[in-house]
Structure formats: structure tokens, C-alpha cells
Design a protein around this motif. Structure first.
Motif: not given
Length: 375
Positions: A219-247
Motif C-alpha cells: 500500500i502506498q498512502l498518498g494523503t490517506d491513513t495507514v489504517m484506512n488502507q489496511v481496511k481497504m485490503v482486509e478481505k484479501w488479508l483473510k486469505h492464508p497466503q496474503v501478507h501486507l507491505a507499507i510504502d
């Protein structure tokens, strides 16, 4: 901020493609938990909460990491073995000249000196080799230059080199997909970020499933917040093989533009994301996760010491940037070895680094990167 020879971040090329701003005008990159269950006497401090209704065999099967590391080739010669032979053949006056005596961690060790890993995450016994990018641009990384199956074939070839050199820590092919892309234009939401399509994400999640690989959503944030973008990809993070990176470098203040202004993320905000992913993992009975944090200079990541792993989320700080190899190695030592978190990562640019470090040279770094990403 003091700047030296490295050019700006990887994503800058995409930012240039999304606007009339030339990348040559952009800034240069610097490179030189749960409480103890007291009702259960068998439960020890630090153990994850047990579910009485679930037998242990079923639980273990559900929490098994969904990947297969690449086995070393039959004729592979491990780096440790090769270096041991070279050490034996050295003349007495050559001993210590290779710098190995200055190491803080043993050769091949990825965990920061004095740091623990209480999880069963993918980095505990393995190394991740990632290819970075987005199918929406050829300028953002190797991922956008190939069709998915061709991409996976190339990724596995690069990954194999690391399994051959370090059989004790076999490597796992990993897709690092840019999911929210920072851009110069504010866009309809005014946050200078464009979300990739669900179709794109699904394509690469399914590709990983097919090949027993992993996916890291960047996730690249622009003027958005970290948590807002994490929640945007939350449904994918529920997949066993999916992880998160923060730029970190693309998170700018109101009135600033990603790519023109160097961004910054507070480590305390990243820790909120780590704890959120940890809770998500526990609630959904998922295999342990990874949060990867990109950093190329001190400015882009403040309160770094606030970022802590949990019992089911590993944390890796990834040194990011391109330019002269000697400068990159020096800053890896500065930001990864000398500011230890848990694990370290290192990015390599096929067409920007001078020279491009070989897998053997990467593994000799101190500590050895647990994640090696290619762009």
C-alpha cells in the motif's frame, strides 16, 4: 534532508506516468497479545489462546503455512560450505580481511541479534524472494512486464538461486503486488491514491495459490491513513497466503504531492496496523502473518522503535532504493543492522543498481536479508 546518489523510490516511475511531471525533476534517494490463560494450568505465558472445541490436529492443519519452499538443487553447494573451504585455504595474513569477523550475526542468520520470533510466520525458517510491481505499469517493476505464468517462471528461477545457496533456509517465491498506487493527481477521493482492481488482486492471489507461493499487498498512502488502507485490503488479508507491505515514502501531508514531496509515516501508526493484522489473524484462525515496512532513509520512518512484532505477526524493515552497491550496503547496515527490529529486507533493482548484487553477495550481508525483493 541530506541526499546522495540514489534516485527516488521505485514508485516514482509510475507517478511520472500518471502526470506531466518528469521523474528527472523528483528528489533523489539517499543511499550511503493475549494475556496468560490463568484458568488453564497447562497454558504458558505467550501461548496463543486454545479453542477447547477444536482438536489440536485440526487446528494445526488449518494454521499450516500455505506455501512450498523451493528445494535446493541436487548439485547445489551451500554458501556456508564454500566459505568454510575458502577460509581453510587462506594464508594467515589474510584472515579477517573479508570483514566476517565484524559480523553481528552468524552467516545466513536473518533474525536481528538479540531479537525473538514467537510466531510461526513464513520468515521463521524460510527466506522470501519477491518480484515487485503492478500489471498496470511496466515502469513500476518486473511484475508489469510479463504475463502471470511467465512472471511466475522467472520468479521461481530467481528464488531457486537462494535455496541453492542456503538450504537451511529454503526460499519461497513471493508476489509483491502494488495495491494502492500513489500518484500526482488527487483523484476523485482527493487522496492522491489509485486502488488497483479486485480483478488484478484476484489474478495474483490465484496465481500464488496455484504455485504454492505467497502474496504481499503493498500500500502506498498518498494523503490517506495507514489504517484506512489496511481496511481497504482486509478481505484479501483473510486469505492464508496474503501478507501486507507499507510504502512509507509516499505518505504526504495535505497540500503535498507524492513524488514531488518526500513522505513520512509514524511508526506508531504502523504498529496500529501490525496489531490490527494480528487480531485479524487470530479471529479468523489464519496462519501467522508478515508486515513488511519499506524504508530508504531515516526521514520516511519516524518512531521506528514503536514497531513491534506480535505472537502471530512478524515484522520486517525493508531497505529500499537504487544506486551504487557500496552505498546501499552501507545504508543497509545503518537502517537494518544498527537499528534492529526483527527481520530485515533488501530491494534490488535489475536496471538501476550498479552493480546488481548477486544472491551470494546478498546472503553475506549482516544480517542476511529475510526478504529479497526485485524490481
Amino acid at each position: 534532508m541530506k541526499k546522495i546518489t540514489l534516485i527516488f523510490a521505485a514508485g516514482i516511475l509510475m507517478l511520472g506516468a500518471c502526470s506531466n511531471t518528469s521523474t528527472s525533476e523528483k528528489a533523489g534517494k539517499e543511499v550511503t497479545s493475549s494475556e496468560e490463560d490463568k484458568s488453564n494450568p497447562e497454558m504458558k505465558t505467550g501461548d496463543k489462546e486454545k479453542k477447547p472445541e477444536q482438536d489440536e490436529e485440526t487446528k494445526n492443519e488449518e494454521l499450516k503455512q500455505p506455501f512450498k519452499a523451493l528445494k535446493p538443487s541436487e548439485d547445489a553447494v551451500p554458501l556456508k560450505e564454500r566459505m568454510a573451504k575458502e577460509e581453510q585455504q587462506k594464508a594467515p595474513d589474510q584472515e579477517g580481511q573479508d570483514g566476517q569477523s565484524e559480523r553481528k550475526t552468524p552467516l545466513g542468520e536473518t533474525l536481528a541479534n538479540g531479537v525473538e520470533d514467537l510466531s510461526d510466520g513464513p520468515l521463521k525458517d524460510h527466506r522470501l524472494v519477491t518480484y515487485y510491481g503492478t500489471p498496470q505499469s511496466e515502469n513500476m517493476g518486473i511484475l508489469g512486464t510479463m504475463e502471470p505464468e511467465e512472471f511466475m517462471k522467472k520468479l521461481k528461477e530467481q528464488t531457486q538461486a537462494y535455496s541453492d545457496l542456503d538450504p537451511e533456509r529454503p526460499a519461497v517465491p513471493t508476489i509483491e503486488l502494488i495495491t494502492t498506487m500513489a500518484q500526482n493527481d488527487p483523484g476523485p477521493d482527493g487522496d492522491y491514491v489509485r486502488m488497483t482492481s479486485d480483478e488484478n488482486i484476484e489474478t495474483y492471489v490465484e496465481l500464488a495459490e496455484k504455485h504454492d507461493a505467497l502474496v504481499i499487498l503493498d500500500i502506498q498512502l498518498g494523503t490517506d491513513t495507514v489504517m484506512n488502507q489496511v481496511k481497504m485490503v482486509e478481505k484479501w488479508l483473510k486469505h492464508p497466503q496474503v501478507h501486507l507491505a507499507i510504502d512509507t515514502e509516499f505518505h504526504v501531508a495535505e497540500g503535498e504531492k507524492p513524488g514531488e514531496d518526500l513522505g513520512q509515516v509514524d511508526g506508531r501508526k504502523i504498529q496500529e496496523a501490525v496489531e490490527y493484522v494480528s487480531e485479524l489473524t487470530e479471529k479468523n484462525n489464519l496462519p501467522d502473518k508478515l508486515v513488511l515496512v519499506h524504508q530508504f532513509t531515516g526521514h520516511v520512518l519516524t518512531h521506528k522503535d514503536a514497531i513491534k512484532p506480535t505472537e502471530n505477526v512478524q515484522v520486517a524493515i525493508n531497505f529500499d532504493g537504487w544506486g551504487p552497491a557500496a552505498d546501499k550496503l552501507a545504508l543497509y547496515r545503518k537502517y537494518i543492522r544498527d537499528e534492529p527490529n526483527q527481520y530485515g529486507g533488501f530491494k534490488i533493482f535489475y536496471d538501476k543498481d550498479v552493480p546488481v548484487l548477486t544472491p551470494e553477495e546478498v546472503l553475506k550481508m549482516d544480517p542476511s536479508p529475510a526478504i529479497v525483493n526485485y524490481q
